[in-house]
Design a protein around this motif. Sequence first.
Motif, short mmCIF file in Angstrom:
data_model
loop_
_atom_site.label_atom_id
_atom_site.label_comp_id
_atom_site.label_asym_id
_atom_site.label_seq_id
_atom_site.Cartn_x
_atom_site.Cartn_y
_atom_site.Cartn_z
N SER A 156 -6.19 4.70 -2.06
CA SER A 156 -7.21 5.20 -2.24
C SER A 156 -8.42 4.42 -2.69
O SER A 156 -7.99 3.40 -3.53
N LYS A 211 -11.59 8.33 4.92
CA LYS A 211 -12.15 9.60 4.31
C LYS A 211 -13.40 10.16 4.03
O LYS A 211 -13.33 11.70 4.04
N LEU A 222 -3.24 3.42 4.01
CA LEU A 222 -3.86 3.07 3.76
C LEU A 222 -4.05 3.64 2.08
O LEU A 222 -3.08 3.63 1.60
N SER A 247 -9.28 2.29 4.72
CA SER A 247 -9.75 3.76 4.31
C SER A 247 -11.08 4.30 3.71
O SER A 247 -11.01 5.94 3.98
N ASN A 248 -12.05 3.26 3.75
CA ASN A 248 -12.99 4.26 3.39
C ASN A 248 -13.90 5.94 4.12
O ASN A 248 -14.17 6.20 3.98
N ASN A 277 0.96 4.12 -3.03
CA ASN A 277 1.22 5.30 -2.29
C ASN A 277 1.83 6.32 -2.71
O ASN A 277 1.97 7.88 -3.23
N LYS A 308 -1.19 6.47 8.37
CA LYS A 308 -2.18 7.01 7.45
C LYS A 308 -1.53 6.70 6.15
O LYS A 308 -1.97 5.85 5.04
N TYR A 349 -9.04 -1.37 2.75
CA TYR A 349 -10.20 -0.60 2.28
C TYR A 349 -11.11 -0.11 3.02
O TYR A 349 -10.92 0.85 2.48
N ASN A 392 0.88 -0.79 -0.45
CA ASN A 392 0.36 -0.31 0.07
C ASN A 392 0.89 1.36 -0.11
O ASN A 392 0.28 2.45 -0.78
N ASP A 447 -9.05 10.57 11.58
CA ASP A 447 -7.44 10.23 11.81
C ASP A 447 -7.00 9.03 12.54
O ASP A 447 -6.12 8.14 12.30
#
Length: 462
Positions: A406, A386, A404, A382-383, A357, A401, A379, A353, A391
Amino acid sequence: MLIFLGVENFAKIEHAKICINSYTLFVGPNNSGKTYLMQLIQGVNERLTELVDEEILKILKHGENQNSNARSYIISQDNILQFVEYLNTKLDEKKEEIVREIFGRNVPIKKLYIEILLDMGEVYEVIQLNKKDKMGKKDSIDSLINKKRLLKYLDAIPNNILMKYSLKQVDGEVISLFASSAENKRQLLALHSILRRHSLFLPASRTGLMLLYRDFFANRVDEIMLYQVKSEEEIVPKSNQSNLTQPAYQFLRFLQTYSENQSRMKKYKTEIDFFEEKLIEGHIDTNNHTGFSYDSNTDHVSVPMYMASSMVNEIAPFVLALTSKDVYDGFIIDEIEASLHPKKQLELVRFLNRLNNKGIKLILSTHSDTFASKVNNLYILSNYVKEHKKDDMIQKLGLEKEDLVSPEQLFVYEFINLPNGKSVVKEIAGDSQTGFQFDLFTESTMHLYQEALEIGELLQDD
């Protein structure tokens, strides 16, 4: 921009359409076509730019640029379908040749095609510049292109610059700059940089390849010398004696010619430190004469790779590819979890990951429910982060961080074997709260659970 590769009746795969320039995960049973498809993707990555020729300029020509008298060429929502249709016409003409070059033999394929999806407002423009033309935002250019090199180009022959525009970047972002004495070549080089994918395929059984790559090339040289000595007797060597596919051979060649790139070492220092601390608990040393060696953090004794564990040998190529003098923008890794303990698999997901990134495109295959479940968990997290901007949840779970993903960039595909001996590939849609449903792993888990219940009942009745 997202690029998808599609096939129909390729090898045993009836149909598949895969994202090839983001973060892609394959799951599925053995002998379902995953390795074949990964090698095809590697081969197509190398050949996409060959499809862009001078004829395509007619489709993309935009006339006069607003800021100068130079012509420009644009890829946008207005002409993306024409652009892709032209590429697919060329791809269809060459599909058998491409497959034969990749696999060293004829492999059945009925259809090979690509699809390109642009984000809303995403536009690519190739602008032809002369010395008298202004480059636009100087700060943007200086941040992406070596200043001395840029000035050298500006003072020399006419050149082209590739700009990317989006809804958030009205002034545009400089992607690349090309100079050439041939006008059309400048424009084509700029267009090539949109489609160019310099990836490396890392096959399964990396341990064996790590240990034997030097012997392989030594034997190849012996074969060549033997042929030269006996050529007068008309002894013809067998074709493709190694039976290696082109992507597998390229991986061996990568190991043979590996050399460290110091700028890449600096760029990915944080990721390399994570890899050495959390995964291999040591350091990989390279020497052009003696090959690779492993230095453990525990006893600080350096040993040749053939004395290191299979886990170290399996994943060492990941960091070697990251720091190679041959700069790769993507890795295609078969059986990513091979030889890793479940706890190490969890850390491997975090490492990958982090690479993604930092801009490394990934296509991975796995047979591990542990690996897939960790991808799933991150996943979902991360959702959540977002959506809710919390955080603090990351630290509570002992994560960072950088671990995570996207969510919109992660694509998961399941390979399904059919009763007729064929297979199909379907995309698994992710849910922001439950993640991905891996039917194959769920069935195995439920089978084990049911079996445990039945065994328990038998023991109780006995």
